[in-house]
Design a protein around this motif. Structure first.
Motif, PDB file in Angstrom:
ATOM      1  N   ALA A 196       7.555   6.151   3.985  1.00 47.48           N
ATOM      2  CA  ALA A 196       7.394   4.878   4.692  1.00 47.48           C
ATOM      3  C   ALA A 196       8.674   4.054   4.572  1.00 47.48           C
ATOM      4  CB  ALA A 196       6.200   4.118   4.133  1.00 47.48           C
ATOM      5  N   VAL A 197       9.247   4.069   3.374  1.00 53.38           N
ATOM      6  CA  VAL A 197      10.480   3.295   3.166  1.00 53.38           C
ATOM      7  C   VAL A 197      11.606   3.850   4.036  1.00 53.38           C
ATOM      8  CG1 VAL A 197      12.229   2.665   1.474  1.00 53.38           C
ATOM      9  CG2 VAL A 197       9.812   2.608   0.841  1.00 53.38           C
ATOM     10  N   ARG A 198      11.677   5.200   4.102  1.00 51.93           N
ATOM     11  CA  ARG A 198      12.738   5.806   4.903  1.00 51.93           C
ATOM     12  C   ARG A 198      12.594   5.476   6.380  1.00 51.93           C
ATOM     13  NH1 ARG A 198      11.953  10.219   1.444  1.00 51.93           N
ATOM     14  NH2 ARG A 198      10.538  11.243   2.868  1.00 51.93           N
ATOM     15  N   LEU A 199      11.345   5.490   6.868  1.00 43.14           N
ATOM     16  CA  LEU A 199      11.169   5.423   8.314  1.00 43.14           C
ATOM     17  C   LEU A 199      10.867   4.031   8.857  1.00 43.14           C
ATOM     18  CD1 LEU A 199       9.001   8.623   8.867  1.00 43.14           C
ATOM     19  CD2 LEU A 199      11.403   8.326   9.463  1.00 43.14           C
ATOM     20  N   ALA A 200      10.161   3.239   8.055  1.00 39.37           N
ATOM     21  CA  ALA A 200       9.571   2.033   8.644  1.00 39.37           C
ATOM     22  C   ALA A 200      10.486   0.824   8.555  1.00 39.37           C
ATOM     23  CB  ALA A 200       8.240   1.734   7.955  1.00 39.37           C
ATOM     24  N   ASP A 201      10.384  -0.013   9.598  1.00 35.77           N
ATOM     25  CA  ASP A 201      11.055  -1.303   9.550  1.00 35.77           C
ATOM     26  C   ASP A 201      10.192  -2.297   8.794  1.00 35.77           C
ATOM     27  OD1 ASP A 201      12.983  -0.291  11.393  1.00 35.77           O
ATOM     28  OD2 ASP A 201      11.489  -0.585  12.967  1.00 35.77           O
ATOM     29  N   ARG A 202       8.896  -2.060   8.882  1.00 31.61           N
ATOM     30  CA  ARG A 202       7.950  -2.976   8.280  1.00 31.61           C
ATOM     31  C   ARG A 202       6.791  -2.161   7.737  1.00 31.61           C
ATOM     32  NH1 ARG A 202       4.686  -7.024  10.510  1.00 31.61           N
ATOM     33  NH2 ARG A 202       4.530  -5.746  12.374  1.00 31.61           N
ATOM     34  N   ILE A 203       6.238  -2.614   6.635  1.00 30.07           N
ATOM     35  CA  ILE A 203       5.161  -1.855   6.021  1.00 30.07           C
ATOM     36  C   ILE A 203       3.946  -2.756   5.840  1.00 30.07           C
ATOM     37  CG2 ILE A 203       4.408  -0.730   3.883  1.00 30.07           C
ATOM     38  CD1 ILE A 203       7.180   0.407   3.589  1.00 30.07           C
ATOM     39  N   VAL A 204       2.773  -2.184   6.156  1.00 31.96           N
ATOM     40  CA  VAL A 204       1.521  -2.895   5.894  1.00 31.96           C
ATOM     41  C   VAL A 204       0.782  -2.093   4.843  1.00 31.96           C
ATOM     42  CG1 VAL A 204      -0.715  -3.523   6.853  1.00 31.96           C
ATOM     43  CG2 VAL A 204       1.357  -3.870   8.203  1.00 31.96           C
ATOM     44  N   ILE A 205       0.392  -2.746   3.786  1.00 37.04           N
ATOM     45  CA  ILE A 205      -0.382  -2.033   2.773  1.00 37.04           C
ATOM     46  C   ILE A 205      -1.845  -2.394   2.957  1.00 37.04           C
ATOM     47  CG2 ILE A 205      -0.750  -1.669   0.306  1.00 37.04           C
ATOM     48  CD1 ILE A 205       2.075  -2.481  -0.199  1.00 37.04           C
ATOM     49  N   ILE A 206      -2.692  -1.377   3.113  1.00 35.76           N
ATOM     50  CA  ILE A 206      -4.112  -1.701   3.159  1.00 35.76           C
ATOM     51  C   ILE A 206      -4.820  -1.026   2.004  1.00 35.76           C
ATOM     52  CG2 ILE A 206      -4.103  -2.013   5.663  1.00 35.76           C
ATOM     53  CD1 ILE A 206      -5.720   0.472   5.922  1.00 35.76           C
ATOM     54  N   MET A 207      -5.781  -1.761   1.472  1.00 37.34           N
ATOM     55  CA  MET A 207      -6.600  -1.251   0.390  1.00 37.34           C
ATOM     56  C   MET A 207      -8.019  -1.678   0.670  1.00 37.34           C
ATOM     57  SD  MET A 207      -4.436  -1.885  -3.043  1.00 37.34           S
ATOM     58  CE  MET A 207      -2.912  -1.014  -3.321  1.00 37.34           C
ATOM     59  N   ASP A 208      -8.938  -0.714   0.580  1.00 34.41           N
ATOM     60  CA  ASP A 208     -10.334  -1.055   0.713  1.00 34.41           C
ATOM     61  C   ASP A 208     -10.605  -1.820   2.016  1.00 34.41           C
ATOM     62  OD1 ASP A 208     -12.842  -0.841  -0.172  1.00 34.41           O
ATOM     63  OD2 ASP A 208     -12.782  -2.583  -1.506  1.00 34.41           O
ATOM     64  N   GLY A 209      -9.938  -1.411   3.080  1.00 38.57           N
ATOM     65  CA  GLY A 209     -10.214  -1.997   4.378  1.00 38.57           C
ATOM     66  C   GLY A 209      -9.566  -3.334   4.654  1.00 38.57           C
ATOM     67  N   ARG A 210      -8.745  -3.810   3.744  1.00 37.48           N
ATOM     68  CA  ARG A 210      -8.081  -5.095   3.950  1.00 37.48           C
ATOM     69  C   ARG A 210      -6.579  -4.932   3.919  1.00 37.48           C
ATOM     70  NH1 ARG A 210     -11.869  -9.141   2.870  1.00 37.48           N
ATOM     71  NH2 ARG A 210     -13.377  -8.310   1.388  1.00 37.48           N
ATOM     72  N   VAL A 211      -5.898  -5.793   4.677  1.00 40.09           N
ATOM     73  CA  VAL A 211      -4.451  -5.843   4.551  1.00 40.09           C
ATOM     74  C   VAL A 211      -4.152  -6.642   3.291  1.00 40.09           C
ATOM     75  CG1 VAL A 211      -2.322  -6.700   5.562  1.00 40.09           C
ATOM     76  CG2 VAL A 211      -4.105  -5.763   7.031  1.00 40.09           C
ATOM     77  N   VAL A 212      -3.526  -5.990   2.314  1.00 39.05           N
ATOM     78  CA  VAL A 212      -3.239  -6.745   1.094  1.00 39.05           C
ATOM     79  C   VAL A 212      -1.810  -7.273   1.090  1.00 39.05           C
ATOM     80  CG1 VAL A 212      -4.975  -5.651  -0.349  1.00 39.05           C
ATOM     81  CG2 VAL A 212      -2.707  -4.639  -0.197  1.00 39.05           C
ATOM     82  N   SER A 213      -0.971  -6.678   1.913  1.00 44.30           N
ATOM     83  CA  SER A 213       0.404  -7.136   1.918  1.00 44.30           C
ATOM     84  C   SER A 213       1.116  -6.549   3.111  1.00 44.30           C
ATOM     85  CB  SER A 213       1.080  -6.670   0.625  1.00 44.30           C
ATOM     86  OG  SER A 213       2.311  -7.312   0.486  1.00 44.30           O
ATOM     87  N   SER A 214       2.112  -7.266   3.609  1.00 41.62           N
ATOM     88  CA  SER A 214       2.907  -6.682   4.674  1.00 41.62           C
ATOM     89  C   SER A 214       4.286  -7.310   4.662  1.00 41.62           C
ATOM     90  CB  SER A 214       2.235  -6.891   6.027  1.00 41.62           C
ATOM     91  OG  SER A 214       2.307  -8.246   6.390  1.00 41.62           O
ATOM     92  N   GLY A 215       5.241  -6.566   5.146  1.00 35.95           N
ATOM     93  CA  GLY A 215       6.597  -7.083   5.179  1.00 35.95           C
ATOM     94  C   GLY A 215       7.597  -5.959   5.175  1.00 35.95           C
ATOM     95  N   SER A 216       8.865  -6.307   4.999  1.00 36.62           N
ATOM     96  CA  SER A 216       9.881  -5.262   4.965  1.00 36.62           C
ATOM     97  C   SER A 216       9.722  -4.482   3.664  1.00 36.62           C
ATOM     98  CB  SER A 216      11.269  -5.884   5.031  1.00 36.62           C
ATOM     99  OG  SER A 216      11.556  -6.477   3.787  1.00 36.62           O
ATOM    100  N   PRO A 217      10.164  -3.235   3.635  1.00 33.84           N
ATOM    101  CA  PRO A 217      10.026  -2.420   2.440  1.00 33.84           C
ATOM    102  C   PRO A 217      10.538  -3.137   1.182  1.00 33.84           C
ATOM    103  CG  PRO A 217      10.827  -1.068   4.231  1.00 33.84           C
ATOM    104  CD  PRO A 217      10.758  -2.474   4.748  1.00 33.84           C
ATOM    105  N   ASP A 218      11.712  -3.763   1.272  1.00 37.62           N
ATOM    106  CA  ASP A 218      12.276  -4.428   0.096  1.00 37.62           C
ATOM    107  C   ASP A 218      11.390  -5.558  -0.395  1.00 37.62           C
ATOM    108  OD1 ASP A 218      14.349  -2.777   0.521  1.00 37.62           O
ATOM    109  OD2 ASP A 218      15.555  -4.281   1.608  1.00 37.62           O
ATOM    110  N   LEU A 219      10.903  -6.308   0.581  1.00 39.07           N
ATOM    111  CA  LEU A 219      10.089  -7.468   0.248  1.00 39.07           C
ATOM    112  C   LEU A 219       8.873  -7.068  -0.570  1.00 39.07           C
ATOM    113  CD1 LEU A 219      10.949 -10.226   1.668  1.00 39.07           C
ATOM    114  CD2 LEU A 219       8.647 -10.123   2.613  1.00 39.07           C
ATOM    115  N   LEU A 220       8.278  -5.928  -0.170  1.00 35.23           N
ATOM    116  CA  LEU A 220       7.050  -5.496  -0.820  1.00 35.23           C
ATOM    117  C   LEU A 220       7.287  -5.131  -2.278  1.00 35.23           C
ATOM    118  CD1 LEU A 220       5.313  -3.350   1.883  1.00 35.23           C
ATOM    119  CD2 LEU A 220       4.763  -5.645   1.122  1.00 35.23           C
ATOM    120  N   MET A 221       8.453  -4.569  -2.538  1.00 39.52           N
ATOM    121  CA  MET A 221       8.736  -4.145  -3.903  1.00 39.52           C
ATOM    122  C   MET A 221       8.706  -5.331  -4.857  1.00 39.52           C
ATOM    123  SD  MET A 221       8.799  -1.160  -3.339  1.00 39.52           S
ATOM    124  CE  MET A 221       9.636   0.273  -3.921  1.00 39.52           C
ATOM    125  N   GLY A 222       9.045  -6.509  -4.320  1.00 37.95           N
ATOM    126  CA  GLY A 222       9.021  -7.690  -5.174  1.00 37.95           C
ATOM    127  C   GLY A 222       7.701  -8.443  -5.102  1.00 37.95           C
TER     128      GLY A 222
END
Ligand SMILES: Nc1ncnc2c1ncn2[C@@H]1O[C@H](COP(=O)(O)OP(=O)(O)OP(=O)(O)O)[C@@H](O)[C@H]1O
Ligand SMILES: [Mg+2]
Lengths: 253, 228
Positions: A196-222
């Motif tokens: 995902a980090v290699r390919l995506a401009d933006r990442i959405v993390i979903i857990m248990d049917g909810r969006v828990v976080s979204s943003g650029s790969p770097d942003l998510l790491m923090g």
């Protein structure tokens, strides 16, 4: 390109997706990551207008398709590769040509596009093979060729490299990158965080049917959510393993 | 040699020498059953597809009913169609009673449940994921139905063949609607019934052997088709 507004999906009394708001922007590559059972597949099916949400709206190019024929028109501009792609009866050629035949393209055009799509996924010369006799990885690639052949405006990929060896995975990743380069919008769901980090401009993390976080790969790491960080770190650890394995295979070749 | 053994030998001779009466009755049976299965499938394969693709209240009840009617007694259908096309019936003016056309209608009705029910179950056995694959590749409703039918072509053809077998081997409709008129509506089953009652064993054994052979072939092919 595709917009989900407050989308919930309920099946057999279970909430599979809860109040999802996601916008897929034209030209971007959006990564959907999340643990198994999080709802990634369901989400992509909603985007493909196959799964009807129990609540909320799905907009395609700013408009919510009102009836079956509007849905069909939108769907015909979307290419999708399911997680465990099924081959239709017949040859590899028949499978890749399917979407073109139902769009009533000319024989020559179909021929040309099938050839090009197969060569893109590294399956030249597979035209006459019975599709259901292929290996899992070959089917995955036929499914990608089948989706690419229709020249979609947006490509939805559900764990497209899950069945593939590292080498073939990189071929597919290259292909996704070049589709992206040509301006295609891509949504890719994956377990594989580094991918995902290699390919995506933006990442959405979903857990248990909810969006828990979204943003650029770097942003998510923090991210300051423990859950997210834990998931990401587990992913990065596996990444190190993979790098290691990749290194090994490279040396041994 | 007893009478039955002699009957068998004579029967085989009748078949081998291509006895005109045997040939004629066999061909007529085939033609009528084939027409019935054609009409029944033109109606019931599309109808089955509709039922498969639509979810409406009472759907599973309907499917249950259809399955119950698989083994509806042929004389019941015979009676029903008789009432329909006899002189006083709603279709009485068409003059279909005691004609091959009346028989075709009757047999079509008779095999409708089998073809309809087995078509629905053949289509239902195609996985939803496969249907979704067609839809996701841009198939409209009609194209999706065509693809699903193509996937289930073996079992669907098996259903048609079973219908053919049932039409060919039934006697109720043929007797009540056809009337067993020599050279016109006499088919294998009614001929066997008549020849036996007249003590003409060699002829009825010959026709019986043909009927059994056809049934065997039909069953074998049906078995193969299920896996095609
Ligand atoms: N038709 C259905 N009926 C009931 N539950 C379902 C249905 N489809 C999916 N689910 C459930 O919804 C949840 C999300 O499924 P989904 O396939 O979208 O997850 P996923 O993120 O793609 O998982 P994976 O990474 O394993 O592919 C799972 O718990 C699954 O069991
Ligand atoms: Mg999934």
């Amino acid at each position: 390109m595709i917009q989900l507004e407050d989308v919930s999906v309920e099946r057999n009394g279970r909430q599979i997706l809860k109040d999802i708001n996601i916008e897929v922007r034209t030209g971007e590559t959006l990564g959907i990551i999340g643990p198994t059972g999080a709802g990634k597949t369901t989400l992509l099916r909603v985007m493909d207008l196959i799964e009807v949400p129990s609540k909320g709206r799905v907009l395609f190019r700013g408009e919510a398709p009102k009836n079956e024929s509007e849905k069909l028109a939108a769907r015909r501009r979307i290419g999708v590769v399911f997680q465990r792609p099924l081959m239709l009866r017949g040859t590899v050629y028949d499978n890749v040509a399917y979407g073109l035949r139902i769009r009533r393209l000319s024989k020559d055009e179909i021929d040309k596009r099938v050839k090009a799509a197969l060569s893109d996924v590294g399956l030249e010369g597979y035209e006459r093979r019975p599709a259901r006799m292929l290996s899992g990885g070959e089917m995955q690639r036929v499914a990608l060729a089948r989706a690419l052949a229709i020249s979609p405006e947006i490509l939805l990929l559900d764990e497209p490299t899950a069945n593939l060896d590292p080498r073939t995975s990189y071929v597919i990743e290259d292909l996704i990158s070049s589709a992206k380069m040509r301006g295609m919008t891509v949504v890719i769901s994956t377990h594989d965080l580094p991918q995902a980090v290699r390919l995506a401009d933006r990442i959405v993390i979903i857990m248990d049917g909810r969006v828990v976080s979204s943003g650029s790969p770097d942003l998510l790491m923090g991210s300051d959510s423990d859950e997210v960080r834990e998931f990401l770190h587990a992913g990065m650890l596996r990444h190190l393993d993979r790098r290691f394995i990749h290194e090994l295979t490279r040396i041994s070749h | 040699m007893d009478e039955i053994t002699r009957g068998f030998i004579r029967a085989i001779e009748l078949i081998l020498e291509l006895n005109p009466e045997v040939i004629e009755v066999t061909l007529r049976s085939f033609l009528i059953a084939l027409s019935s299965v054609t009409i029944a499938s033109l109606i019931n394969v599309p109808l089955g597809s509709l039922i498969y693709f639509h979810h409406f209240p009472g759907r599973s009840g309907l499917i249950n009913l259809i399955q119950t009617l698989y083994s509806i007694p042929t004389v019941t259908v015979g009676l029903f169609v008789f009432l329909l096309i006899s002189r006083e019936g709603p279709l009485g003016s068409c003059g279909l009673l005691y004609t091959p056309y009346g028989m075709i209608i009757g047999q079509s009705v008779l095999i409708t449940p089998v073809i309809l029910g087995l078509t629905i179950s053949a289509l239902s056995n195609v996985s939803d994921d496969l249907r979704d694959t067609a839809i996701s590749l841009g198939a409209d409703r009609f194209q999706t139905i065509r693809t699903v039918i193509a996937e289930a072509r073996g079992p669907v053809l098996a259903a048609l063949l079973l219908g053919f077998g049932r039409a060919l081997s039934e006697v109720g409709v043929a007797m009540m609607i056809g009337g067993n008129i020599r050279g016109y509506t006499r088919v294998l089953t009614t001929a066997i019934a008549l020849e036996t009652s007249m003590g003409n064993l060699e002829m009825s054994i010959a026709l019986g052997l043909i009927l059994i052979s056809i049934a065997l072939v039909v069953n074998t092919v049906v078995g193969r088709l299920q896996e095609w």
